[in-house]
Design an enzyme around this catalytic site. Structure first.
Site, PDB file in Angstrom:
ATOM      1  N   PRO A 219       0.818  -1.217   0.000  1.00 51.58           N
ATOM      2  CA  PRO A 219       0.000   0.000   0.000  1.00 51.58           C
ATOM      3  C   PRO A 219       0.852   1.268   0.000  1.00 51.58           C
ATOM      4  CG  PRO A 219      -0.363  -1.308   2.000  1.00 51.58           C
ATOM      5  CD  PRO A 219       0.637  -2.029   1.189  1.00 51.58           C
ATOM      6  N   PRO A 220       0.251   2.388  -0.368  1.00 50.45           N
ATOM      7  CA  PRO A 220       1.000   3.642  -0.406  1.00 50.45           C
ATOM      8  C   PRO A 220       1.502   4.044   0.966  1.00 50.45           C
ATOM      9  CG  PRO A 220      -1.267   3.950  -1.208  1.00 50.45           C
ATOM     10  CD  PRO A 220      -1.146   2.541  -0.782  1.00 50.45           C
TER      11      PRO A 220
ATOM     12  N   THR B  74       4.118   3.099   2.704  1.00 48.19           N
ATOM     13  CA  THR B  74       4.716   2.117   3.602  1.00 48.19           C
ATOM     14  C   THR B  74       6.235   2.145   3.558  1.00 48.19           C
ATOM     15  OG1 THR B  74       4.254   0.526   1.865  1.00 48.19           O
ATOM     16  CG2 THR B  74       2.810   0.492   3.779  1.00 48.19           C
ATOM     17  N   GLY B  75       6.777   2.976   2.682  1.00 48.11           N
ATOM     18  CA  GLY B  75       8.234   3.111   2.667  1.00 48.11           C
ATOM     19  C   GLY B  75       8.926   2.480   1.474  1.00 48.11           C
ATOM     20  N   LYS B  76       8.196   2.259   0.393  1.00 50.36           N
ATOM     21  CA  LYS B  76       8.811   1.627  -0.775  1.00 50.36           C
ATOM     22  C   LYS B  76       9.881   2.527  -1.388  1.00 50.36           C
ATOM     23  CE  LYS B  76       4.755   0.952  -2.705  1.00 50.36           C
ATOM     24  NZ  LYS B  76       3.943   1.405  -1.544  1.00 50.36           N
ATOM     25  N   THR B  77       9.544   3.810  -1.511  1.00 45.10           N
ATOM     26  CA  THR B  77      10.528   4.742  -2.063  1.00 45.10           C
ATOM     27  C   THR B  77      11.758   4.812  -1.162  1.00 45.10           C
ATOM     28  OG1 THR B  77       8.665   5.994  -2.922  1.00 45.10           O
ATOM     29  CG2 THR B  77      10.810   7.066  -2.964  1.00 45.10           C
TER      30      THR B  77
ATOM     31  N   GLU C  80     -23.217   8.858  20.167  1.00 43.02           N
ATOM     32  CA  GLU C  80     -21.857   8.382  20.429  1.00 43.02           C
ATOM     33  C   GLU C  80     -21.795   7.553  21.706  1.00 43.02           C
ATOM     34  OE1 GLU C  80     -19.909   8.504  18.084  1.00 43.02           O
ATOM     35  OE2 GLU C  80     -20.874  10.105  16.936  1.00 43.02           O
TER      36      GLU C  80
HETATM   37  P1  ADP Z   1       5.720   4.616  -0.561  1.00 51.09           P
HETATM   38  O1  ADP Z   1       6.797   4.801  -1.584  1.00 51.09           O
HETATM   39  O2  ADP Z   1       5.574   3.216  -0.082  1.00 51.09           O
HETATM   40  O3  ADP Z   1       4.416   5.212  -0.975  1.00 51.09           O
HETATM   41  P2  ADP Z   1       7.365   6.433   0.863  1.00 51.09           P
HETATM   42  O4  ADP Z   1       8.634   5.695   0.979  1.00 51.09           O
HETATM   43  O5  ADP Z   1       7.265   7.448  -0.223  1.00 51.09           O
HETATM   44  O6  ADP Z   1       6.161   5.429   0.725  1.00 51.09           O
HETATM   45  O7  ADP Z   1       7.049   7.105   2.268  1.00 51.09           O
HETATM   46  C1  ADP Z   1       6.635   8.429   2.406  1.00 51.09           C
HETATM   47  C2  ADP Z   1       7.143   9.000   3.715  1.00 51.09           C
HETATM   48  O8  ADP Z   1       6.545   8.346   4.822  1.00 51.09           O
HETATM   49  C3  ADP Z   1       8.620   8.819   3.918  1.00 51.09           C
HETATM   50  O9  ADP Z   1       9.328   9.896   3.385  1.00 51.09           O
HETATM   51  C4  ADP Z   1       8.771   8.730   5.423  1.00 51.09           C
HETATM   52  O10 ADP Z   1       8.794  10.011   6.011  1.00 51.09           O
HETATM   53  C5  ADP Z   1       7.488   8.081   5.847  1.00 51.09           C
HETATM   54  N1  ADP Z   1       7.636   6.616   5.971  1.00 51.09           N
HETATM   55  C6  ADP Z   1       6.956   5.697   5.249  1.00 51.09           C
HETATM   56  N2  ADP Z   1       7.293   4.452   5.632  1.00 51.09           N
HETATM   57  C7  ADP Z   1       8.202   4.577   6.594  1.00 51.09           C
HETATM   58  C8  ADP Z   1       8.953   3.642   7.396  1.00 51.09           C
HETATM   59  N3  ADP Z   1       8.788   2.318   7.243  1.00 51.09           N
HETATM   60  N4  ADP Z   1       9.817   4.135   8.304  1.00 51.09           N
HETATM   61  C9  ADP Z   1       9.978   5.459   8.460  1.00 51.09           C
HETATM   62  N5  ADP Z   1       9.314   6.381   7.753  1.00 51.09           N
HETATM   63  C10 ADP Z   1       8.427   5.966   6.830  1.00 51.09           C
HETATM   64 ZN    ZN Z   2     -22.390   6.421  14.660  1.00 44.34          ZN
HETATM   65 MG    MG Z   3       6.389   6.460  -2.882  1.00 45.80          MG
END
Ligand code: ADP
Ligand code: ZN
Ligand code: MG
Length: 514
Positions: free
Chosen positions: A105-106, A108-111, A331
């Site tokens: 999922p978006p 999660t730290g792939k980049t 609530e």
């Molecule tokens: P993706 O490429 O999976 O969409 P990104 O790597 O672009 O996600 O993550 C976007 C930002 O979220 C990163 O720059 C960082 O600040 C934070 N982030 C996401 N995943 C992590 C992680 N596993 N550990 C630390 N920071 C994270």
């Molecule tokens: Zn409700």
């Molecule tokens: Mg990304």
């Protein structure tokens, strides 16, 4: 660009000059127009072939800066050893690794992982996205792929590195199943990528490794996943509790946190958050501190920040007093049932409008949970239905504020039917007639409506006074709520009371016409 404008200006002046000398300028104007059109086309082509949209990494990221994802990190590092110990790989005659696919999922730290891979292997890093190859003109995408690989090699040579990592985000945009999108341009671009990857060999220097990311691996063209292409797939999932804690620690490093801040507790509360959401949470908490002119970020600020990330910014909507009371009663309904089913799960009750919600109960998940039992699903339905039921018990009528609750409840009921947990037993999801699904969902909901009503009825008379308090305070802490519930002291009907630990998704109330 300046030169272009300068020439244009001189040209126009010259034409005016000629016109003043009574020369016929029409043919010249025509030629000039033609020239401009040609120029613009050339410009496009050269911009395209320069492929100048990939951005070089600004600072190097290390694997230590990535929280959670222990498994993915380990797998990726193992794969990268192909680059680090190239001689050994060559001696053993192992085919070089050309492509690694990161799925998940978006946010999660792939980049981050791709960047860390470049640091780990001391490679140059080039990053681009699938959507940047999509152009209206046939051939431009393919040209960009060619240039990208060429640039990767050139940059590596220039920087004296043995290898380059090309990161392609959203690879599904260009690598979707061929024929599916049935667009010649996609085909050419994808073919070019495959050709480039097939052409890479171990003996080449510098080596190029392609790391691609997608959250839709299922729609990828199988040709991409064949051996010798992206033959390593690494899952980068949403972080579990430990992972979230790790990410929170990384993201709060060097920030002034009050002693009261309990990151462990925040990690527990943020089930389902991605790394990017946690990053934004930490940032929001700091912004709250700034707004309140405080030097430190407190636990309370984190709590508000979680609300904000989940539900959106506080809105300026000012409901009438009548509406506020109704929202509070609603609530409280959710909160009572939640607490009866799973003691200790109410984090707080709020009736400050935020995002689309007029109010909400936030629940603390006890543990991260990936499987749900039948009891659990039923309990979740009870919690969802309880808001509207509380209104009915108190006012004798319901309102439009429960739309979202009902959607959630029917979603859960549908899951029950599809997973073979309803009275019709195991079903074949693909051949399940809509009418049957509908009947079963309705049956489950009406049954649970009855159960929930039974749970709530004993509190019917006591709710009003506490609802007033909620209206006054706007937000009530879970502890305060539990004290009240204890003081009221009704017991849940036996058989329904046994708590099952686990997570209940956050629930909110969309106001349709409040
Ligand atoms: P993706 O490429 O999976 O969409 P990104 O790597 O672009 O996600 O993550 C976007 C930002 O979220 C990163 O720059 C960082 O600040 C934070 N982030 C996401 N995943 C992590 C992680 N596993 N550990 C630390 N920071 C994270
Ligand atoms: Zn409700
Ligand atoms: Mg990304």
């Amino acid at each position: 660009m300046l030169i272009k404008e300068w020439i244009l200006g001189v040209g126009v002046a010259f034409l005016i000059f000629l016109a003043m000398l009574h020369v016929n300028v029409v043919p010249l104007l025509f030629l000039a127009g033609l020239g401009v059109v040609l120029w613009m086309m050339m410009d496009r082509r050269s911009a395209a072939s320069m492929g100048n949209r990939e951005t070089p990494a600004r600072h190097s990221v290390s694997f230590d800066e990535i929280g959670g994802q222990e498994h993915a990190k380990k797998e990726l590092m193992e794969a990268l050893d192909f680059l680090r110990y190239r001689d050994r790989i060559k001696n053993l005659g192992i085919r070089p690794l050309k492509g690694i696919l990161l799925t998940g999922p978006p946010g999660t730290g792939k980049t981050l992982m791709a960047k860390a891979a470049a640091t780990y292997t001391d490679s140059v890093f080039l990053s681009t996205s699938g959507s940047e190859f999509v152009e209206m003109y046939v051939g431009v995408g393919a040209q960009r792929v060619r240039d990208l690989f060429r640039r990767a090699r050139q940059t590596a040579k220039k920087e004296n590195k043995d290898s380059a990592i090309i990161f392609i985000d959203e690879i599904d945009v260009l690598g979707g199943r061929r024929g599916n999108l049935s667009h010649q341009e996609y085909d050419q671009t994808l073919n070019q990528l495959l050709t480039e990857m097939d052409g890479m060999s171990t003996t080449q220097s510098p080596l190029v490794l392609v790391v691609a990311a997608t959250n839709r691996p299922d729609i990828l063209d199988p040709a991409l996943l064949r051996p010798g292409r992206f033959d390593r797939q690494i899952k980068v999932d949403l972080p579990d509790k430990e992972g979230r804690l790790h990410i929170l620690k990384i993201q709060t490093k060097g920030k002034p946190l009050a002693k009261s801040v309990d990151l462990e507790h925040i990690a527990r509360e943020t089930y389902g958050f991605s790394g990017a959401q946690l990053e934004s949470l930490v940032n929001e908490a700091a912004i709250i501190a700034l707004r309140q002119e405080k030097e430190e970020v407190t636990q309370q600020m984190f709590r508000d920040a979680v609300d904000k990330v989940l539900m959106g910014e506080k809105t300026g909507r000012k409901p009438t007093d009548d509406d506020l009371e109704r929202v509070a009663v609603h609530e409280l309904g959710h909160a009572i049932v939640s607490e009866l089913m799973r003691p200790g799960t109410v984090s707080h009750i709020t009736i400050a409008p935020r995002g689309n919600a007029l109010g909400f109960v936030r629940q603390i998940p006890e543990t991260d949970r990936y499987l749900y039992t039948l009891d659990h699903l039923k309990q979740q339905i009870n919690v969802a239905l309880a808001g509207s039921l509380a209104e009915e018990l108190h006012y004798g009528n319901r309102s439009t504020g429960a739309q979202n609750d009902f959607m959630q409840a029917s979603g859960l009921a549908r899951t029950m039917v599809k997973c073979g947990l309803s009275r019709i037993g195991i079903v074949d999801e693909e051949n399940l007639p809509d009418a049957v699904l509908d009947t079963e969902v309705r049956h489950i909901l009406s049954e649970q409506d009855r159960v929930t009503r039974e749970l709530l009825t004993p509190y019917k008379d006591e709710v009003a006074a506490f609802a007033d308090l909620v209206v006054q305070e706007e937000s009530i802490d879970g502890r305060q709520f539990r004290d009240w519930l204890d003081s009221v002291g009704h017991n849940a009907p036996t058989g329904l009371k046994n708590p099952v630990s686990g997570v209940v998704a956050m629930e909110s109330d969309v106001s349709a016409s409040f």
